[in-house]
Design a protein around this motif. Structure first.
Motif, mmCIF file in Angstrom:
data_model
loop_
_atom_site.group_PDB
_atom_site.id
_atom_site.type_symbol
_atom_site.label_atom_id
_atom_site.label_comp_id
_atom_site.label_asym_id
_atom_site.label_seq_id
_atom_site.Cartn_x
_atom_site.Cartn_y
_atom_site.Cartn_z
ATOM 1 N N HIS A 131 119.705 -4.194 85.754
ATOM 2 C CA HIS A 131 120.564 -5.370 85.585
ATOM 3 C C HIS A 131 121.758 -5.241 86.524
ATOM 4 O O HIS A 131 122.490 -4.254 86.464
ATOM 5 C CB HIS A 131 121.069 -5.467 84.148
ATOM 6 N N GLY B 81 108.919 -7.315 75.295
ATOM 7 C CA GLY B 81 109.222 -5.904 75.530
ATOM 8 C C GLY B 81 108.626 -4.956 74.510
ATOM 9 O O GLY B 81 108.984 -3.778 74.476
ATOM 10 N N ARG C 100 112.619 -6.287 86.993
ATOM 11 C CA ARG C 100 111.674 -5.583 86.131
ATOM 12 C C ARG C 100 110.844 -4.643 87.018
ATOM 13 O O ARG C 100 110.225 -5.084 87.987
ATOM 14 C CB ARG C 100 110.772 -6.599 85.417
ATOM 15 N N GLU D 275 101.475 -9.075 85.976
ATOM 16 C CA GLU D 275 102.344 -7.900 86.093
ATOM 17 C C GLU D 275 101.686 -6.763 86.861
ATOM 18 O O GLU D 275 102.324 -6.092 87.660
ATOM 19 C CB GLU D 275 102.768 -7.430 84.697
ATOM 20 N N TYR E 213 120.759 0.168 83.666
ATOM 21 C CA TYR E 213 119.321 0.425 83.608
ATOM 22 C C TYR E 213 118.875 0.323 82.149
ATOM 23 O O TYR E 213 119.593 0.757 81.249
ATOM 24 C CB TYR E 213 118.970 1.845 84.080
ATOM 25 N N ARG E 214 117.696 -0.233 81.936
ATOM 26 C CA ARG E 214 117.087 -0.178 80.606
ATOM 27 C C ARG E 214 116.103 0.993 80.595
ATOM 28 O O ARG E 214 115.111 0.993 81.328
ATOM 29 C CB ARG E 214 116.365 -1.474 80.251
ATOM 30 N N VAL F 294 118.254 -9.535 87.584
ATOM 31 C CA VAL F 294 117.494 -8.583 86.775
ATOM 32 C C VAL F 294 116.191 -8.272 87.489
ATOM 33 O O VAL F 294 115.475 -9.190 87.912
ATOM 34 C CB VAL F 294 117.201 -9.126 85.359
ATOM 35 N N SER G 63 112.917 0.692 83.040
ATOM 36 C CA SER G 63 111.982 -0.436 83.072
ATOM 37 C C SER G 63 112.630 -1.668 83.694
ATOM 38 O O SER G 63 111.924 -2.563 84.180
ATOM 39 C CB SER G 63 111.504 -0.776 81.652
ATOM 40 N N ASP G 64 113.966 -1.738 83.668
ATOM 41 C CA ASP G 64 114.676 -2.886 84.230
ATOM 42 C C ASP G 64 115.991 -2.431 84.853
ATOM 43 O O ASP G 64 116.600 -1.457 84.401
ATOM 44 C CB ASP G 64 114.999 -3.921 83.144
ATOM 45 N N LEU H 78 108.690 -4.866 91.976
ATOM 46 C CA LEU H 78 109.859 -5.260 91.203
ATOM 47 C C LEU H 78 109.840 -6.780 91.064
ATOM 48 O O LEU H 78 109.792 -7.505 92.070
ATOM 49 C CB LEU H 78 111.159 -4.821 91.875
#
Length: 567
Positions: free
Chosen positions: A203, A327, A285, A356, A215-216, A283, A200-201, A269
């Motif tokens: 960094h 989140g 998203r 979004e 990565y998240r 960052v 999802s993200d 993104l």
């Protein structure tokens, strides 16, 4: 793969001489990939066909790496750099025999090196190249060098296309450095790899002695790679160029957007930079519309809670509030609700910071503080645009709250979010903002709090027992869980060894009954409101989390982490 393989494939009429020539030419000009992998890339044959042929030709057993359990101790027998260099993955050990999966069973050099390193007899199994890469990617630590990263993820980036990227010429030295092909390819590869992994993200973080990318995934950050520190400025500048930011300005935070197209999907993104003491942290998203599930019935609601929510969002007027931390999926829930009531006969308007996802048929406005287009200003303008339904991204101040409440009282359906820990606290927050209790009691239809918990991986889940201390912390007695089977993920390639795959919502849905309205008018505390709501049948976040735990959807650790004990 050596020339004998190509000749055998042609003799067996698996491929044509022209297909062999094209694949060999690709391998020669591109400078990467084996003959077999290039035959697959050109469409001459599938990976399954190639694996079956190799198995028969070399007398090596074919193996499906997704369907076998891998022992992490066996994986440690072969170093990561060797596994990546030869595209080989250790599967199991039996005595002095080590079984390894390879996409090129003819690579005698690899077998000899592994035998020397492990001091074991190597038994070769055949697996598709993509499966070997996937297993290496999941079981080994991320690649440390640009060369390793290239081998792991550059193939993914070949299908990535930058959409509407600025073509302006840049004279700055940093821009020139950022446009160097390896840096461009690396940045594209990171984006493609993150999308492929379902992150999802992304960094991108500079530190004193390290430059790392994380990565998240399913709400948790994972270290993925460490590019060379000397490329820090070039990689950051490349990202800023793509997001149309000022690359010469490195002292203040900046925001931008990048649009990419990969594997036929268009993905946005949202990019944010922040100056730190060791450089700019970036960052991104990832907003992937194809992963957006706009169906409330599939979000994980309890039957009664879903019925109450649908009744509230399908009402002609009033306010519906969704609360929770950043989140927790609030925006997705609101989009799902809007999609359900988005019909040609209604005028739906939203004000968001930022927008979004673009939803067809809905008028969406992006907040811009620089020109004083705030939530409150947009709301005032909306009321002159003949709206039926209004969505406010977030109620942050008294002015926005006051206008939203008045809109709900004058025949409009208003949906919005608040940052509170649970549903009852949202009512007291509105009062604290300066909205009179009688206005809150009459305008609000329903308040919902939500969290996201990770789901147990369906491929590697296994039964487990909960320690008595954990049961006590959850508020469960041994009698309550008698006959219930709890599950945990053992860890497999599918879930990258985490035991979790995907997330599901935990919800606290509180419709405002006449009794609750009276309690609000009496200026009751959030605790009193919650107690009364539970008496009327509301499931608290902890109660809904326990239901999902008992159903085997998640683990006790996730429930304890995301929900608080009820008073």
């Amino acid at each position: 793969m050596h020339e004998e393989l190509g000749r055998k494939l042609v003799e067996g009429k698996v491929i044509t001489p022209e297909q062999l020539r094209r694949a060999a030419e690709m391998a020669r000009t591109a400078g990467n990939g084996s003959l077999g992998s290039n035959l697959v890339k050109t469409g001459a044959l599938s990976e399954e066909q190639l694996t079956a042929f190799l198995s028969e030709h070399y007398g090596a057993t074919a193996v499906d790496l997704d369907k076998i359990e891998i022992d992490p101790q066996v994986v440690k027998l072969i170093p990561a750099d060797v596994a990546r260099k030869f595209l080989v993955f250790p599967v199991r050990r039996h005595g002095r025999r080590l079984f390894v999966a390879m996409c090129d069973p003819a690579n005698i050099t690899a077998v000899d090196d592994i035998q020397f390193i492990t001091d074991l007899e190597v038994e070769v199994l055949v697996a598709p190249e993509s499966a070997v890469r996937k297993a290496i990617d999941r079981f080994y630590e991320p690649a440390e060098t640009m060369a390793d990263i290239s081998r792991d993820i550059f193939d993914t980036a070949e299908d990535l296309e930058i959409v509407d990227e600025t073509e302006d010429e840049l004279d700055l030295a940093l821009a020139s450095q950022a446009d160097q092909k390896p840096v461009v390819k690396f940045v594209n590869s990171v984006m493609a790899d993150a999308v492929r992994k379902g992150a999802s993200d992304i960094h991108v973080e500079p530190h004193e002695k390290q430059f790392r990318v994380r990565y998240r995934i399913d709400g948790v950050l994972y270290d993925m790679m460490s590019p060379p520190l000397k490329l820090k400025a070039a990689i950051t500048s490349r990202l800023k160029i793509m997001a149309e930011m000022d690359i010469a300005e490195r002292r203040v935070p900046q925001d931008g957007r990048i649009k990419i197209r990969i594997a036929g999907r268009t993905i946005d993104l949202r990019v944010s930079t922040l100056p730190t003491i060791f450089g700019e942290k970036v960052v991104m998203r990832i907003l992937d519309r194809s992963n957006l599930t706009l169906d409330l019935t599939k979000a994980g609601f309890d039957e009664s809670a879903l019925k109450n929510l649908l009744r509230a969002v399908e009402a002609p007027y009033g306010m519906v509030l969704v609360t929770g931390p950043t989140g927790s999926g609030k925006t997705t829930t609101l989009y799902s609700a809007l999609s359900r009531i988005n019909v040609p006969g209604v005028n739906i308007m939203t004000v968001e910071d930022p927008v979004e996802y673009n939803i067809e048929g809905i008028n969406q406005v992006h907040v811009n503080e620089d020109i004083k287009l705030t939530f409150a200003a947009a709301l005032r303008a909306f009321l002159r645009q003949d709206p039926n339904i209004i969505m406010v991204g977030e109620i942050r101040d008294q002015e926005t709250a006051s206008i939203a409440v008045k809109a709900a009282l004058t025949g409009h359906l208003v949906l919005s979010t608040l940052h509170t820990n649970d549903a009852p606290s949202a009512l007291t927050r509105l009062v604290d903002m300066g909205v009179e209790p009688f206005l809150v009691a009459t305008s609000v239809n329903l308040i919902m709090a939500q969290r996201l918990v990770r789901k147990v991986c369906g491929r590697c889940r296994e039964a487990t027992t909960l320690h008595p201390e954990v049961l006590e912390e959850l508020g469960l007695s041994p009698q309550e869980v008698e006959g219930i089977t709890f599950f945990r993920g053992k860890g497999c390639p599918e879930c990258s060894g985490t035991g979790y795959r995907g997330r599901v919502g935990v919800f606290e849905v509180m419709p405002l009954s006449s009794t609750l309205r009276d309690v609000i008018l009496a200026r009751a505390s959030a605790t009193e409101i919650k107690r009364k709501a539970i008496e009327e049948g509301m499931l608290s976040l902890r109660m809904d989390g326990l239901q999902k735990l008992k159903k085997g959807m998640t683990t006790a650790e996730e429930v304890l982490k995301e929900t608080a004990k009820d008073n």
